[in-house]
Design a protein around this motif. Structure first.
Motif, mmCIF file in Angstrom:
data_model
loop_
_atom_site.group_PDB
_atom_site.id
_atom_site.type_symbol
_atom_site.label_atom_id
_atom_site.label_comp_id
_atom_site.label_asym_id
_atom_site.label_seq_id
_atom_site.Cartn_x
_atom_site.Cartn_y
_atom_site.Cartn_z
ATOM 1 N N VAL A 8 1.028 -1.582 -0.166
ATOM 2 C CA VAL A 8 0.003 -0.027 -0.081
ATOM 3 C C VAL A 8 0.766 0.873 -0.065
ATOM 4 O O VAL A 8 0.152 2.877 -0.255
ATOM 5 C CB VAL A 8 -0.823 -0.058 1.454
ATOM 6 C CG1 VAL A 8 -1.679 1.007 1.440
ATOM 7 C CG2 VAL A 8 -1.892 -1.030 1.075
ATOM 8 N N PHE A 9 2.040 0.864 0.217
ATOM 9 C CA PHE A 9 3.133 2.502 0.804
ATOM 10 C C PHE A 9 3.562 2.238 -0.050
ATOM 11 O O PHE A 9 4.616 3.223 0.069
ATOM 12 C CB PHE A 9 3.682 2.312 2.407
ATOM 13 C CG PHE A 9 2.751 1.829 3.352
ATOM 14 C CD1 PHE A 9 1.533 2.550 3.578
ATOM 15 C CD2 PHE A 9 2.957 0.667 4.388
ATOM 16 C CE1 PHE A 9 1.060 2.302 4.695
ATOM 17 C CE2 PHE A 9 1.616 0.564 4.343
ATOM 18 C CZ PHE A 9 1.215 1.215 5.194
ATOM 19 N N LEU A 10 3.813 1.414 -1.345
ATOM 20 C CA LEU A 10 5.260 1.962 -1.897
ATOM 21 C C LEU A 10 4.575 3.568 -2.863
ATOM 22 O O LEU A 10 6.421 3.971 -3.178
ATOM 23 C CB LEU A 10 4.671 0.570 -3.647
ATOM 24 C CG LEU A 10 5.152 -1.019 -2.511
ATOM 25 C CD1 LEU A 10 5.491 -1.850 -3.682
ATOM 26 C CD2 LEU A 10 7.239 -0.434 -2.194
ATOM 27 N N THR A 58 -6.002 1.169 5.114
ATOM 28 C CA THR A 58 -4.384 2.263 4.654
ATOM 29 C C THR A 58 -3.803 2.647 5.839
ATOM 30 O O THR A 58 -3.076 3.158 6.056
ATOM 31 C CB THR A 58 -5.206 3.193 3.777
ATOM 32 O OG1 THR A 58 -5.970 3.596 4.462
ATOM 33 C CG2 THR A 58 -5.325 3.177 2.440
ATOM 34 N N LEU A 59 -4.504 2.531 6.795
ATOM 35 C CA LEU A 59 -3.941 3.450 8.434
ATOM 36 C C LEU A 59 -3.142 2.690 9.024
ATOM 37 O O LEU A 59 -3.400 1.289 9.140
ATOM 38 C CB LEU A 59 -5.042 3.729 8.983
ATOM 39 C CG LEU A 59 -6.005 5.103 9.130
ATOM 40 C CD1 LEU A 59 -6.528 4.730 10.308
ATOM 41 C CD2 LEU A 59 -5.082 5.702 9.284
ATOM 42 N N ILE A 89 -4.462 -1.991 13.681
ATOM 43 C CA ILE A 89 -3.876 -0.763 13.495
ATOM 44 C C ILE A 89 -3.021 -0.679 15.181
ATOM 45 O O ILE A 89 -4.009 -0.774 16.170
ATOM 46 C CB ILE A 89 -4.515 0.322 13.281
ATOM 47 C CG1 ILE A 89 -5.633 -0.622 12.069
ATOM 48 C CG2 ILE A 89 -4.240 2.063 12.757
ATOM 49 C CD1 ILE A 89 -6.820 0.467 11.631
ATOM 50 N N PRO A 90 -1.931 -0.516 14.823
ATOM 51 C CA PRO A 90 -1.208 0.561 16.347
ATOM 52 C C PRO A 90 -1.859 1.452 16.811
ATOM 53 O O PRO A 90 -2.214 2.688 15.698
ATOM 54 C CB PRO A 90 0.026 -0.203 15.973
ATOM 55 C CG PRO A 90 0.130 0.437 14.373
ATOM 56 C CD PRO A 90 -1.149 -0.343 14.108
ATOM 57 N N VAL A 91 -2.099 1.757 18.269
ATOM 58 C CA VAL A 91 -2.595 3.171 18.943
ATOM 59 C C VAL A 91 -1.436 3.375 19.514
ATOM 60 O O VAL A 91 -1.035 2.491 20.887
ATOM 61 C CB VAL A 91 -3.443 2.862 19.384
ATOM 62 C CG1 VAL A 91 -4.595 4.517 19.889
ATOM 63 C CG2 VAL A 91 -4.915 2.486 18.449
ATOM 64 N N ILE A 92 -1.135 4.841 20.192
ATOM 65 C CA ILE A 92 0.092 5.227 20.464
ATOM 66 C C ILE A 92 -1.193 5.745 21.249
ATOM 67 O O ILE A 92 -1.754 7.171 20.575
ATOM 68 C CB ILE A 92 1.234 6.044 19.939
ATOM 69 C CG1 ILE A 92 1.764 4.739 19.259
ATOM 70 C CG2 ILE A 92 1.450 6.775 20.696
ATOM 71 C CD1 ILE A 92 3.055 5.341 18.505
#
Lengths: 554, 113
Positions: A8-10, A58-59, A89-92
């Motif tokens: 997705v990030f390419l 995508t997040l 999805i990681p959350v900070i």
């Protein structure tokens, strides 16, 4: 599980959502992060939730303030972790209270960033670390499971087995290999989509039998399922369950109560050996490994490995089994069949029944056969020259060799080199070779005959020649299958089939050769029926060249 | 006209705040302008008068975060102290705190003119 691949990030930056009700905080973070990331912003919990749902694929990370209107950060965190689409999805968490830090980590937050914010480099490093960890974990879980069946992949399976052993060192365990019978045919019959469905249902069925506390499962290759489970003995029942549930037959190779000193792969090799042992059996579905199987397998490996050396050192010897013409008053030695024996320096004499099928399976047979043809031709030439005796000897050709376009040249060269004529060497071609691809084989045989070679159809009665075809076959003799003779005399002494074959031979104008003749009774009966030539222990076992030579001289 | 010097003289830890703003002074000044408009100052005052300590805590807590990030120490300090008192919902006289906050905020507003 939601898949967020790094692909997705390419073409762009990873996406981060900042959820904070304070404008200044949002702006400050965006300003720090916008170089490296695409930033989305939400000023309350509900807006944040909507944005996360919309961008869940995508997040890469969420920066979450805990105290927000409408939906608090902790409530939002709960929602995200409950939802399979968003839980990865990681959350900070952004917070100024130490108490909330612990609570949010407990609820599944990846990390926290205190307020006032630390130096931008620290923020960036923590974010990048959290994203990296989450992506690694995702890669691991993607490679851990087989896409089609959801079972473990092989590599992970072995690791789990290892782990299991570590915590249950004294539990009695079985290594089992389940294989689909005639899998390649399934693809032909049903097509790949249906077969995929079948494989899935097999996996479901196995998973229902072996709960996670009972065993670990994986799919290996296309149609092989491995299982490491507590020792049990109801495998036939399990196979029946699969058979009735999925409509296909499977077989199981079981290495029961396996030796834990063996490495894990070796345990499953043993299970696989047991499963392969019955791969062609139609009514046997389970096979338990024992040491004999391993010995057989190791023995076969050893033979394959030592074959080139054996050929070079002439460990293979050609034996001659005499054939007698019984048409006259007394049987007359008329010819012989060349048969190969392997005299191994340490294993002694190895029976051809052990190595011929093995070499036929992998093409080595061509080298061995050519060796035998040449040795035989040399003997024929030697007897001709020294003894002035001309006795034809037949050699065997394998089915695969019939496809070799250089076959005629090979025989021409052998006869040319040794100085014999095509009439001195007979060629035995098995009946089943004719049936498999009759046109090509018939052409090849005709070619050999045109060059003067004498053709015996071997094992007649064991294949399925159509009566239609037989009349067109280019042959010079019919050789009855050994079992044919044995059955005719062993069971009800019913020789009617033999007399039919002899009638066919008569119609074709060729002699019938009977092999495997062991008793006088058989000999007399065959003579009476009109059989022309006989080979078998009744007259002589296969003899080494020098002994056969003595017979020739007498 | 707001300057780094005037902010320093006011008591702000400008080095710290500028680092958070990636060294961008204009951006820092813009955010200071925004914080002065923050409605939580008003919410805090009204909530204290209405004895709504929950609401007061939320507003104080939010302000504390923003002021801390901008290192506006003279305003941050009384807000911070209030936040800690309000966290345990202490029913004390908050007027001195409110006055200190209002005074420092006014001082800051003046710097902007």
């Amino acid at each position: 599980m939601m898949k967020r691949s790094t692909e997705v990030f390419l073409d762009g930056k990873r996406h981060i959502l900042i959820a904070d009700d304070e404008f200044v905080n949002r702006e400050m973070l965006e300003n720090i992060l916008c170089d490296k990331y695409d930033v989305l912003k939400a000023e309350d919990g509900l807006i944040a939730y909507d944005l996360i749902r919309k961008n869940r694929k995508t997040l890469s990370l969420i920066l979450l303030d805990l105290m927000m209107p409408n939906l608090s950060g902790l409530e939002l965190l709960d929602r995200l972790k409950e939802d399979p689409d968003t839980k990865n999805i990681p959350v900070i968490v952004l917070t100024s209270d130490q108490a909330s830090e612990v609570e949010s980590l407990r609820k599944g937050a990846a990390d926290f960033i205190p307020k006032p914010y630390p130096q931008p480099d620290v923020i960036k490093a923590r974010i990048s670390r959290s994203i990296e960890l989450a992506e690694d974990r995702q890669t691991i879980s993607a490679t851990e499971r087989d896409d089609l069946t959801g079972l473990y992949t092989c590599e992970y399976f072995y690791r789990y087995v290892e782990q299991f052993d570590k915590y249950h060192p004294s539990t009695e365990m079985d290594a089992v290999c389940f294989d689909v019978n005639h899998f390649h045919i399934l693809n032909e019959r049903f097509g790949t989509a249906k077969v995929a469905e079948i494989l899935q249902s097999i996996a479901d069925c196995l998973a229902s039998v072996f709960s996670s506390s009972d065993g670990v499962l994986c799919r290996m290759g296309e149609d092989t399922f491995l299982c490491y489970c507590h020792h049990r003995d109801d495998y036939p029942k399990i196979l029946e369950k699969i058979s009735s549930g999925c409509g296909i037959k499977m077989r199981a190779g079981i290495y029961a109560s396996c030796d834990k000193n063996l490495d894990i792969q070796s345990r499953f090799v043993r299970a696989k050996i047991a499963a392969d042992k019955i791969s062609n059996a139609y009514s046997v579905f389970t096979s338990t490994f024992d040491e004999t199987l391993l010995k057989e397998e190791l023995f076969a490996e050893q033979l394959l490995e030592e074959f080139p050396k054996a050929l070079e050192e002439k460990q293979f010897q050609v034996f001659f089994q005499p054939k007698y013409d019984i048409r006259g008053d007394k049987p007359v030695l008329s010819s012989a069949e060349a048969l190969v024996r392997w005299f191994h320096p340490t294993l002694g004499m190895i029976s051809p029944g052990k190595f011929i099928p093995l070499f036929e399976g992998n093409g080595l047979i061509a080298q061995l056969d050519e060796y035998v043809w040449r040795r035989t031709a040399e003997r024929i030439a030697d007897w001709k020259e020294r003894l002035g005796i001309s006795v034809p000897v037949s050699v065997n050709l394998s089915r695969a060799e019939m496809y070799d376009s250089a076959l005629v040249d090979t025989f021409e060269k052998i006869t040319g080199d040794t100085g014999i004529t095509p009439k001195d060497i007979y060629l035995e071609i098995t009946e089943s070779a004719y049936v498999s691809d009759s046109n090509q084989i018939v052409n090849r045989v005709s070619q050999l005959r045109d060059h003067g070679f004498f053709i015996e159809m071997d094992d007649f009665g064991s294949g399925y020649s159509s009566l239609n075809m037989i009349s067109e076959l280019p042959i010079d003799a019919l050789k009855l299958d050994m079992l044919f003779i044995r059955n005719a005399f062993d069971k009800q002494n019913d020789t009617r089939m033999i007399s039919i074959v002899i009638d066919i031979a008569e119609y074709l104008g060729v002699p019938v050769i009977a092999e495997g003749v062991e008793t006088e009774e058989q000999y007399l009966a065959l003579k009476k029926l009109g059989c022309a030539i006989i080979q078998g222990y009744y007259f002589s076992k296969p003899l080494p060249a020098d002994e056969f030579e003595k017979l020739l001289r007498s | 006209m707001l300057t780094i010097d005037s902010l320093k003289a006011f008591g702000a830890d400008t080095d710290d705040a500028l680092a958070r703003c990636m060294g961008n002074e204009a951006f820092y000044f813009k955010l200071i302008g925004k914080v002065l408009d923050d409605k939580n100052f008003e919410v805090l005052e009204q909530a204290i008068h209405a004895k709504d300590l929950d609401k007061a805590f939320e507003a104080a807590h939010s302000l504390k975060g923003v002021l801390g990030n901008l290192s506006l120490t003279p305003v941050y300090d009384p807000v911070n102290e209030m936040t800690e008192l309000l966290r345990s919902r202490n029913d004390v006289d908050y007027t001195t705190y409110l006055k200190a906050i209002a005074d420092k905020k006014a001082e800051l507003t003046k710097l902007l003119e």
